[in-house]
Motif scaffolding. Structure first.
Motif, mmCIF file in Angstrom:
data_model
loop_
_atom_site.group_PDB
_atom_site.id
_atom_site.type_symbol
_atom_site.label_atom_id
_atom_site.label_comp_id
_atom_site.label_asym_id
_atom_site.label_seq_id
_atom_site.Cartn_x
_atom_site.Cartn_y
_atom_site.Cartn_z
ATOM 1 N N SER A 148 7.991 -7.096 -11.783
ATOM 2 C CA SER A 148 7.613 -8.416 -11.290
ATOM 3 C C SER A 148 6.175 -8.388 -10.783
ATOM 4 N N GLN A 149 5.630 -9.574 -10.564
ATOM 5 C CA GLN A 149 4.260 -9.655 -10.058
ATOM 6 C C GLN A 149 4.143 -8.952 -8.709
ATOM 7 N N LYS A 150 5.164 -9.102 -7.869
ATOM 8 C CA LYS A 150 5.120 -8.457 -6.557
ATOM 9 C C LYS A 150 5.220 -6.940 -6.688
ATOM 10 N N ALA A 151 6.045 -6.465 -7.617
ATOM 11 C CA ALA A 151 6.163 -5.019 -7.823
ATOM 12 C C ALA A 151 4.854 -4.448 -8.360
ATOM 13 N N THR A 152 4.210 -5.187 -9.258
ATOM 14 C CA THR A 152 2.917 -4.752 -9.778
ATOM 15 C C THR A 152 1.880 -4.715 -8.664
ATOM 16 N N GLN A 153 1.958 -5.700 -7.771
ATOM 17 C CA GLN A 153 1.031 -5.719 -6.640
ATOM 18 C C GLN A 153 1.249 -4.510 -5.738
ATOM 19 N N VAL A 154 2.502 -4.094 -5.600
ATOM 20 C CA VAL A 154 2.806 -2.905 -4.794
ATOM 21 C C VAL A 154 2.089 -1.682 -5.358
ATOM 22 N N ILE A 155 2.099 -1.541 -6.694
ATOM 23 C CA ILE A 155 1.417 -0.410 -7.328
ATOM 24 C C ILE A 155 -0.076 -0.453 -7.016
ATOM 25 N N ALA A 156 -0.662 -1.651 -7.123
ATOM 26 C CA ALA A 156 -2.093 -1.798 -6.836
ATOM 27 C C ALA A 156 -2.388 -1.480 -5.368
ATOM 28 N N LEU A 157 -1.520 -1.935 -4.468
ATOM 29 C CA LEU A 157 -1.711 -1.661 -3.041
ATOM 30 C C LEU A 157 -1.552 -0.172 -2.740
ATOM 31 N N ALA A 158 -0.635 0.483 -3.448
ATOM 32 C CA ALA A 158 -0.455 1.924 -3.264
ATOM 33 C C ALA A 158 -1.730 2.668 -3.642
ATOM 34 N N GLN A 159 -2.371 2.224 -4.724
ATOM 35 C CA GLN A 159 -3.637 2.835 -5.125
ATOM 36 C C GLN A 159 -4.710 2.604 -4.065
ATOM 37 N N GLU A 160 -4.719 1.410 -3.486
ATOM 38 C CA GLU A 160 -5.695 1.114 -2.431
ATOM 39 C C GLU A 160 -5.446 1.982 -1.200
ATOM 40 N N GLU A 161 -4.179 2.220 -0.879
ATOM 41 C CA GLU A 161 -3.864 3.091 0.258
ATOM 42 C C GLU A 161 -4.345 4.512 -0.012
ATOM 43 N N SER A 162 -4.223 4.948 -1.249
ATOM 44 C CA SER A 162 -4.712 6.276 -1.611
ATOM 45 C C SER A 162 -6.224 6.352 -1.429
ATOM 46 N N ARG A 163 -6.921 5.303 -1.864
ATOM 47 C CA ARG A 163 -8.377 5.270 -1.689
ATOM 48 C C ARG A 163 -8.748 5.234 -0.209
ATOM 49 N N ARG A 164 -7.999 4.464 0.566
ATOM 50 C CA ARG A 164 -8.288 4.347 1.999
ATOM 51 C C ARG A 164 -8.191 5.703 2.690
ATOM 52 N N LEU A 165 -7.224 6.506 2.254
ATOM 53 C CA LEU A 165 -7.019 7.819 2.860
ATOM 54 C C LEU A 165 -7.840 8.913 2.181
ATOM 55 N N GLY A 166 -8.553 8.541 1.116
ATOM 56 C CA GLY A 166 -9.383 9.527 0.431
ATOM 57 C C GLY A 166 -8.596 10.558 -0.346
ATOM 58 N N HIS A 167 -7.419 10.173 -0.847
ATOM 59 C CA HIS A 167 -6.583 11.112 -1.585
ATOM 60 C C HIS A 167 -6.779 10.968 -3.090
ATOM 61 N N GLN A 168 -6.439 12.013 -3.814
ATOM 62 C CA GLN A 168 -6.658 12.049 -5.257
ATOM 63 C C GLN A 168 -5.384 11.791 -6.045
ATOM 64 N N TYR A 169 -4.415 11.154 -5.423
ATOM 65 C CA TYR A 169 -3.135 10.906 -6.077
ATOM 66 C C TYR A 169 -2.457 9.707 -5.426
ATOM 67 N N VAL A 170 -1.458 9.172 -6.116
ATOM 68 C CA VAL A 170 -0.557 8.175 -5.535
ATOM 69 C C VAL A 170 0.808 8.835 -5.435
ATOM 70 N N GLY A 171 1.264 9.039 -4.209
ATOM 71 C CA GLY A 171 2.556 9.662 -3.977
ATOM 72 C C GLY A 171 3.582 8.649 -3.510
ATOM 73 N N THR A 172 4.768 9.130 -3.191
ATOM 74 C CA THR A 172 5.826 8.224 -2.733
ATOM 75 C C THR A 172 5.441 7.545 -1.427
ATOM 76 N N GLU A 173 4.653 8.236 -0.595
ATOM 77 C CA GLU A 173 4.249 7.642 0.684
ATOM 78 C C GLU A 173 3.309 6.459 0.486
#
Length: 286
Positions: A148-173
Motif C-alpha cells: 500500500s501507499q502507506k507501507a511504501t512510505q514506511v520503507i522510505a521513512l526507514a531509509q531516512e532513519e538510516s540516513r539520520r543515524l548515519g548507518h549503511q543499512y536498513v535493518g528491522t529497527e
C-alpha cells in the motif's frame, strides 16, 4: 506463447535502448521506492521538458515505470515487477537447454540460495554497472508491488532513519521507526496504543545501535529486514488480504523475532503477543 513473450521482452529492451531512458531508470532505481518528481529528474538530466515527457511516456507504456499523483506533483518510480520478469526471462531462457534445471523448477527470484539462485544473483550483480545496485532491490519478495501507499512510505521513512543515524543499512529497527513515523497506518495506531511514539522509540534504538559514520546513496536491507518483507507478504496472504499494509510489516517484524526491532520493543516493555492479537482483531473487523 513463447514467441509472444520474446516479442514482449524485445519491446522492453527497445524501450531501454536509449541513453536518456537508461539514465532515467538509473535515477529511479536510486530513488526507489519513493521515486522522483519530473522537476528533479529534469534537473539531473538537463534535457528539455518535452523530451523528458516523451521518454517517460515510452517507459510508462512498457510498464517499466509507474506514476502517481500526490497533491500538485506527479511521482515516477520503477515498476520492479516488470524488471524482475525481464531478468527472470533472460535467466530462464539460458536454462532451456538444461533439462535438469527445468525438472527442478527452480525460481531464482523466489529461491536465491539455490544453485540457480546464486547464478541469478551473479547475473544481477553484473547488471549493477547499468542500473546501480539492483540486487538489493530485486531481492524484495514477489508481491512487493502490492504494498500500500502507506507501507511504501514506511520503507522510505526507514531509509531516512538510516540516513539520520548515519548507518549503511536498513535493518528491522529502521523499519520499526518507519512504522511509527508514518503516523496514520494500522501499525502506527497499534504501537501508539501501547504508549509508543517516534521520540521514545528513536531514543531506544539509538541506545542499542548508536550512530554510524555515514550513509551511502544505495542503502541495502539487512538479511533480517529482507526476511521481514518476505514475511509481510506471507502474512497478507495468510489473512486473505489483497494488499500489503503497515500491519503486515509489523506482523513480519514480530514473526521474524530475532531482529533488533523485537529487542527494542521488549526493552520498552511491550507485550508482543498483545500487539499481534490486536492486529488480527482489526483485520477481522475490516
Amino acid at each position: 506463447m513463447e514467441k509472444a513473450n520474446t516479442i514482449r521482452y524485445a519491446d522492453l529492451f527497445a524501450a531501454l535502448g536509449s541513453e536518456p531512458r537508461l539514465e532515467i531508470m538509473r535515477l529511479l532505481f536510486a530513488a526507489y521506492p519513493q521515486g522522483m518528481i519530473v522537476g528533479d529528474i529534469q534537473a539531473k538530466l538537463q534535457i528539455p521538458n518535452s523530451t523528458l515527457s516523451h521518454h517517460l511516456d515510452k517507459l510508462r507504456q512498457e510498464h517499466l515505470i509507474s506514476s502517481r499523483k500526490e497533491k500538485q506533483y506527479i511521482w515516477y518510480s520503477v515498476n520492479t515487477k516488470t524488471i524482475e520478469d525481464l531478468l527472470a526471462f533472460l535467466f530462464n531462457s539460458c536454462t532451456l537447454s538444461n533439462p535438469h534445471s527445468r525438472e527442478d523448477k527452480l525460481d531464482p527470484v523466489q529461491n536465491p540460495f539455490t544453485e540457480a539462485g546464486l547464478m541469478f544473483e551473479g547475473f544481477l550483480r553484473s547488471m549493477e554497472s547499468l542500473f546501480g545496485n539492483v540486487f538489493d532491490r530485486m531481492v524484495l519478495p514477489r508481491g512487493f508491488e502490492r504494498f500500500s501507499q502507506k507501507a511504501t512510505q514506511v520503507i522510505a521513512l526507514a531509509q531516512e532513519e538510516s540516513r539520520r543515524l548515519g548507518h549503511q543499512y536498513v535493518g528491522t529497527e529502521q523499519l520499526l521507526l518507519g512504522l511509527i513515523g508514518e503516523g496514520t497506518g494500522t501499525a502506527a495506531q497499534v504501537l501508539s496504543a501501547e504508549g509508543l511514539n517516534l521520540e521514545n522509540m528513536r531514543v531506544e534504538v539509538e541506545k542499542h545501535i548508536g550512530h554510524g559514520k555515514g550513509t551511502p546513496l544505495d542503502i541495502p536491507f539487512t538479511p533480517r529486514a529482507k526476511r521481514v518483507l518476505e514475511l509481510s507478504v506471507e502474512q497478507s496472504q495468510r489473512l486473505g488480504n489483497q494488499y500489503i499494509g503497515t500491519e503486515h510489516l509489523l506482523l513480519g517484524i514480530l514473526r521474524e523475532r530475532g531482529g533488533m526491532a523485537v529487542r527494542v520493543l521488549e526493552h520498552l516493555g511491550v507485550n508482543l503477543h498483545s500487539i499481534e492479537q490486536r492486529i488480527l482483531q482489526l483485520n477481522k473487523s475490516h
